[in-house]
Design a protein around this motif. Structure first.
Motif, PDB file in Angstrom:
ATOM      1  N   VAL A   1      33.957  43.163  39.887  1.00 36.14           N
ATOM      2  CA  VAL A   1      34.543  44.005  38.843  1.00 36.14           C
ATOM      3  C   VAL A   1      35.492  43.172  37.979  1.00 36.14           C
ATOM      4  O   VAL A   1      35.502  43.290  36.747  1.00 36.14           O
ATOM      5  CB  VAL A   1      35.285  45.205  39.465  1.00 36.14           C
ATOM      6  CG1 VAL A   1      36.019  45.994  38.393  1.00 36.14           C
ATOM      7  CG2 VAL A   1      34.307  46.104  40.205  1.00 36.14           C
TER       8      VAL A   1
ATOM      9  N   GLY B   1      33.501  40.867  35.668  1.00 34.99           N
ATOM     10  CA  GLY B   1      32.914  41.623  34.568  1.00 34.99           C
ATOM     11  C   GLY B   1      33.937  42.010  33.520  1.00 34.99           C
ATOM     12  O   GLY B   1      33.698  41.902  32.310  1.00 34.99           O
ATOM     13  N   THR B   2      35.112  42.450  33.979  1.00 37.27           N
ATOM     14  CA  THR B   2      36.175  42.818  33.047  1.00 37.27           C
ATOM     15  C   THR B   2      36.622  41.616  32.218  1.00 37.27           C
ATOM     16  O   THR B   2      36.786  41.705  30.990  1.00 37.27           O
ATOM     17  CB  THR B   2      37.378  43.385  33.818  1.00 37.27           C
ATOM     18  OG1 THR B   2      36.957  44.511  34.589  1.00 37.27           O
ATOM     19  CG2 THR B   2      38.486  43.801  32.864  1.00 37.27           C
TER      20      THR B   2
ATOM     21  N   THR C   1      33.172  42.864  46.059  1.00 33.12           N
ATOM     22  CA  THR C   1      33.167  44.045  45.196  1.00 33.12           C
ATOM     23  C   THR C   1      34.267  43.951  44.137  1.00 33.12           C
ATOM     24  O   THR C   1      34.021  44.117  42.934  1.00 33.12           O
ATOM     25  CB  THR C   1      33.359  45.327  46.030  1.00 33.12           C
ATOM     26  OG1 THR C   1      32.309  45.427  46.987  1.00 33.12           O
ATOM     27  CG2 THR C   1      33.349  46.552  45.132  1.00 33.12           C
ATOM     28  N   GLY C   2      35.486  43.694  44.596  1.00 31.84           N
ATOM     29  CA  GLY C   2      36.601  43.610  43.659  1.00 31.84           C
ATOM     30  C   GLY C   2      36.475  42.452  42.690  1.00 31.84           C
ATOM     31  O   GLY C   2      36.746  42.595  41.488  1.00 31.84           O
TER      32      GLY C   2
ATOM     33  N   HIS D   1      38.981  49.222  44.945  1.00 33.98           N
ATOM     34  CA  HIS D   1      38.481  47.916  44.520  1.00 33.98           C
ATOM     35  C   HIS D   1      38.201  47.875  43.023  1.00 33.98           C
ATOM     36  O   HIS D   1      38.428  46.858  42.370  1.00 33.98           O
ATOM     37  CB  HIS D   1      37.217  47.560  45.309  1.00 33.98           C
ATOM     38  CG  HIS D   1      37.457  47.376  46.766  1.00 33.98           C
ATOM     39  ND1 HIS D   1      36.780  48.070  47.736  1.00 33.98           N
ATOM     40  CD2 HIS D   1      38.340  46.581  47.429  1.00 33.98           C
ATOM     41  CE1 HIS D   1      37.205  47.705  48.928  1.00 33.98           C
ATOM     42  NE2 HIS D   1      38.153  46.812  48.764  1.00 33.98           N
ATOM     43  N   VAL D   2      37.689  48.990  42.479  1.00 32.44           N
ATOM     44  CA  VAL D   2      37.364  48.997  41.055  1.00 32.44           C
ATOM     45  C   VAL D   2      38.628  48.895  40.219  1.00 32.44           C
ATOM     46  O   VAL D   2      38.722  48.082  39.296  1.00 32.44           O
ATOM     47  CB  VAL D   2      36.572  50.271  40.696  1.00 32.44           C
ATOM     48  CG1 VAL D   2      36.384  50.364  39.180  1.00 32.44           C
ATOM     49  CG2 VAL D   2      35.226  50.270  41.396  1.00 32.44           C
ATOM     50  N   ARG D   3      39.635  49.712  40.541  1.00 39.12           N
ATOM     51  CA  ARG D   3      40.876  49.669  39.770  1.00 39.12           C
ATOM     52  C   ARG D   3      41.554  48.308  39.887  1.00 39.12           C
ATOM     53  O   ARG D   3      42.001  47.743  38.881  1.00 39.12           O
ATOM     54  CB  ARG D   3      41.826  50.772  40.241  1.00 39.12           C
ATOM     55  CG  ARG D   3      43.061  50.890  39.347  1.00 39.12           C
ATOM     56  CD  ARG D   3      43.913  52.092  39.718  1.00 39.12           C
ATOM     57  NE  ARG D   3      44.612  51.890  40.981  1.00 39.12           N
ATOM     58  CZ  ARG D   3      45.506  52.742  41.469  1.00 39.12           C
ATOM     59  NH1 ARG D   3      45.763  53.869  40.819  1.00 39.12           N
ATOM     60  NH2 ARG D   3      46.109  52.495  42.619  1.00 39.12           N
TER      61      ARG D   3
ATOM     62  N   GLY E   1      40.114  45.516  40.583  1.00 36.44           N
ATOM     63  CA  GLY E   1      39.274  44.536  39.901  1.00 36.44           C
ATOM     64  C   GLY E   1      39.486  44.548  38.401  1.00 36.44           C
ATOM     65  O   GLY E   1      39.517  43.487  37.750  1.00 36.44           O
ATOM     66  N   ILE E   2      39.651  45.734  37.830  1.00 34.60           N
ATOM     67  CA  ILE E   2      39.895  45.829  36.390  1.00 34.60           C
ATOM     68  C   ILE E   2      41.233  45.189  36.038  1.00 34.60           C
ATOM     69  O   ILE E   2      41.340  44.415  35.070  1.00 34.60           O
ATOM     70  CB  ILE E   2      39.856  47.301  35.946  1.00 34.60           C
ATOM     71  CG1 ILE E   2      38.422  47.840  36.056  1.00 34.60           C
ATOM     72  CG2 ILE E   2      40.370  47.445  34.514  1.00 34.60           C
ATOM     73  CD1 ILE E   2      38.304  49.322  35.792  1.00 34.60           C
TER      74      ILE E   2
END
Length: 612
Positions: A274, A277-278, A270-271, A217-219, A221-222
């Motif tokens: 992120v 925010g990015t 979650t995604g 999810h973090v990757r 999301g970025i």
């Protein structure tokens, strides 16, 4: 995502009722199928991409008859848009080379400047294409964007459709073409480059939908945040339209499948957190400039009332093979705003597909979304075939909300076109699966008949080459050779005649083709009025109005002592060092009027000049 499973659908069966082949993983070794399959996929992709490039070349071919000498014809009152984008590309290329701020400039609208984030500066394309602008000039850059934007948008939709929504390569290729070369997209080539550069939007949508998959999810999301930031710097209004459409789709899907959506919410949040925010990190400064920086504004009251005519959804676009540039001209705001022209056969086809595949939750959510967007696109009151019914519509209230107050409602029709294309792709995919299952002894008659019907329906949408016109009078040699430099000090402006504005931006082109080396007063932009609301250009000054009237009518103005005093004050406000008159259809009337205002002119090179 291809299969939208329903609780009552038997495993291994598509929602259309066609059983998919039952292939067990143990039946074949991975090494036996992966490489051939990948190679086949890549060959199919290459063929589709080349077809899109050829179609884009067909649509924009007239632009390349004389490299840098022609531009798209925006129709009545719309030819200045391309000159504006030329200036944007030239300025951004200058900003890259000289490490200047690409989002704000004082080289237009001297001395107040222009907030490019509050306009359509297209920094997101101007920066990567800066080398093209340096080498070939802004006209070639603008024409290249027109050509590649259609190709790239169609290709991106094909990629998403073929990977996530349909199994048939033909269905994906057709859907991509209908998205990238829709009537609205082709119409916007006539001046609105920010609206045809939509190649990131399908990738953004696909990446957002992949948030429902577990892990990474973090990757993701970025990446999503980075793509959103890039699209904002290309054309944020198109992104906003799809954002609204996506919200309606998700809401409709959630109502139809609440349990499934409820289970997926934590992954999405979650995604998306992120991604948000990015995007905010990347866009913090540009967005601050847009909404709170110099020359920002808070609303655009002159656009929110332009809704689509309901009859336009069944009309034939001007730039279709079966269209006419003299037909349906009253059903759109102008030639570049045919956002809703989809023809009767195409609308009927999409309706038939929707009924056929109604069991699919995704299809039902798409139909609901299209219905809402059609309603929004109609504006504040219902208009049918030019008849103002007076029936109030929801946009009357929504147009007062922040952000929506700066949206042209008819442009929601562009997203309706994307939904029609997706429905068509889903229908072709289901039909291909059904034909494969029903064919006996290799008969091709059913496919031949179905293909003929589909061709008959879609033929009216095949685009014709976009009309083009010469770029106008050549930029004076006085400008291109640099002879102007001794006359203009740092921090001062050169006043091209006619005065640059929304009706005639040829003066901006003088600066654009030379890399924007000098500042000009006025220009083509949206800036704040005295109350902070958006307006085209700066508040007019008397000398601007006087000279604009002469340029439009060809009649020499009678000049008084008060006019001369006002001209001196206006030129002082613009920090003008020199006034320059080049070739113009009313050059004699303009020169005589300026002689009366400023004193006798001098002939320098190929211009008339008043050294202040």
């Amino acid at each position: 995502m291809r299969a939208d499973p329903e609780a009552d659908v038997e495993p291994g069966v598509r929602e259309s009722g066609v059983r998919e082949p039952d292939v067990r993983e143990s039946d074949v070794r991975e090494s036996d199928v992966r490489e051939p399959g990948v190679r086949t996929h890549r060959r199919q992709d290459a063929v589709v991409y080349l077809a899109y490039l050829a179609l884009s070349g067909w649509v924009t071919g007239r632009l390349w008859l004389g490299l840098g000498d022609r531009m798209t014809d925006g129709g009545k009152g719309g030819n200045e848009d391309i000159r504006l984008f030329e200036w944007y590309f030239a300025y951004v290329a200058r900003a890259v080379r000289q490490l200047e701020n690409p989002f704000v400039t004082h080289l237009q609208n001297m001395p107040d400047g222009v907030n490019l984030m509050s306009n359509t500066g297209m920094v997101g394309l101007g920066v990567p294409l800066a080398p093209v602008t340096w080498l070939a000039g802004p006209t070639v850059t603008a024409n290249l964007v027109v050509c590649l934007a259609l190709f790239a948008t169609a290709s991106a939709w094909y990629f998403v459709l073929s990977r996530y929504l349909v199994a048939s390569p033909l269905a994906a290729a057709l859907g991509g073409a209908l998205c990238g070369f829709s009537p609205g997209m082709v119409a916007h080539t006539r001046g609105h480059l920010n609206f045809i550069a939509q190649f990131l939007i399908p990738l953004i949508i696909a990446l957002a939908l992949r948030m429902r998959e577990p892990g990474r999810h973090v990757r993701r999301g970025i990446w999503l945040g980075a793509l959103v930031a890039w699209q904002v710097l290309i054309g944020e209004e198109a992104l906003f339209l799809y954002f609204v459409a996506s919200g309606v789709f998700v809401a409709g899907y959630a109502l139809l499948r609440p349990r499934e959506v409820r289970d997926l919410v934590p992954r999405f949040l979650t995604g998306l957190a992120v991604a948000a925010g990015t995007a905010l990190v990347l866009l913090g400064y540009p967005l601050w400039l847009q909404f709170f920086g110099p020359q920002s504004y808070h609303t655009v009251p002159f656009v929110s009332g332009h809704g689509a005519d309901l009859a336009s959804y069944l009309a034939t676009p001007q730039l279709a093979l079966t269209g006419s540039q003299s037909a349906n001209v009253d059903l759109a705001l102008n030639a570049a705003e045919e956002n809703t022209f989809y023809t009767i056969p195409y609308v009927v086809l999409a309706g038939v597909v929707a009924i056929w595949l109604w069991r699919s939750t995704m299809v039902r959510a798409l139909v609901v979304t299209a219905g809402v967007l059609v309603l929004l696109s109609l504006g504040k009151t219902l208009e049918v075939a030019g008849h103002h019914t007076g029936v109030p519509l929801p946009w009357r209230v929504l147009a007062e909300l922040p952000l929506l107050d700066s949206v042209l409602p008819a442009r929601f029709g562009l997203v309706v076109g994307t939904i029609l294309a997706i429905l068509t792709a889903l229908g072709v995919d289901a039909a291909m699966a059904g034909l494969r299952a029903s064919e006996v002894g290799g008969s091709r008659v059913p496919r031949f008949v179905a293909g003929g019907l589909l061709l008959a329906v879609l033929l009216p949408l095949v685009p014709r080459p976009v009309p083009t016109i010469p770029v106008g009078f050549p930029v004076p040699d006085f400008v291109t050779s640099g002879q102007w430099r001794p006359y203009v000090r740092d921090g001062r402006s050169l006043v091209p005649i006619p005065f640059p504005d929304v009706k005639d931006a040829s003066g901006l082109r003088w600066a654009a083709v030379t890399g924007v080396p000098f500042a000009v007063p006025g220009g083509y932009f949206i800036g704040p009025d005295a109350e902070g609301r958006g307006r085209f250009g700066p508040p007019p000054r008397p000398t601007f109005e006087l000279l604009s009237a002469v340029a439009a009518t060809g009649k020499r103005a009678e000049v008084s002592d008060a006019d001369r005093e006002t001209a001196r004050a206006d030129l002082a406000h613009w920090r003008a060092d020199v006034v320059v008159l080049g070739r113009h259809r009313h050059v004699d009337a303009l020169r005589q009027t300026l002689d009366a205002l400023l004193g006798p002119s001098r002939r320098v090179s190929d211009v008339w000049l008043w050294d202040l």
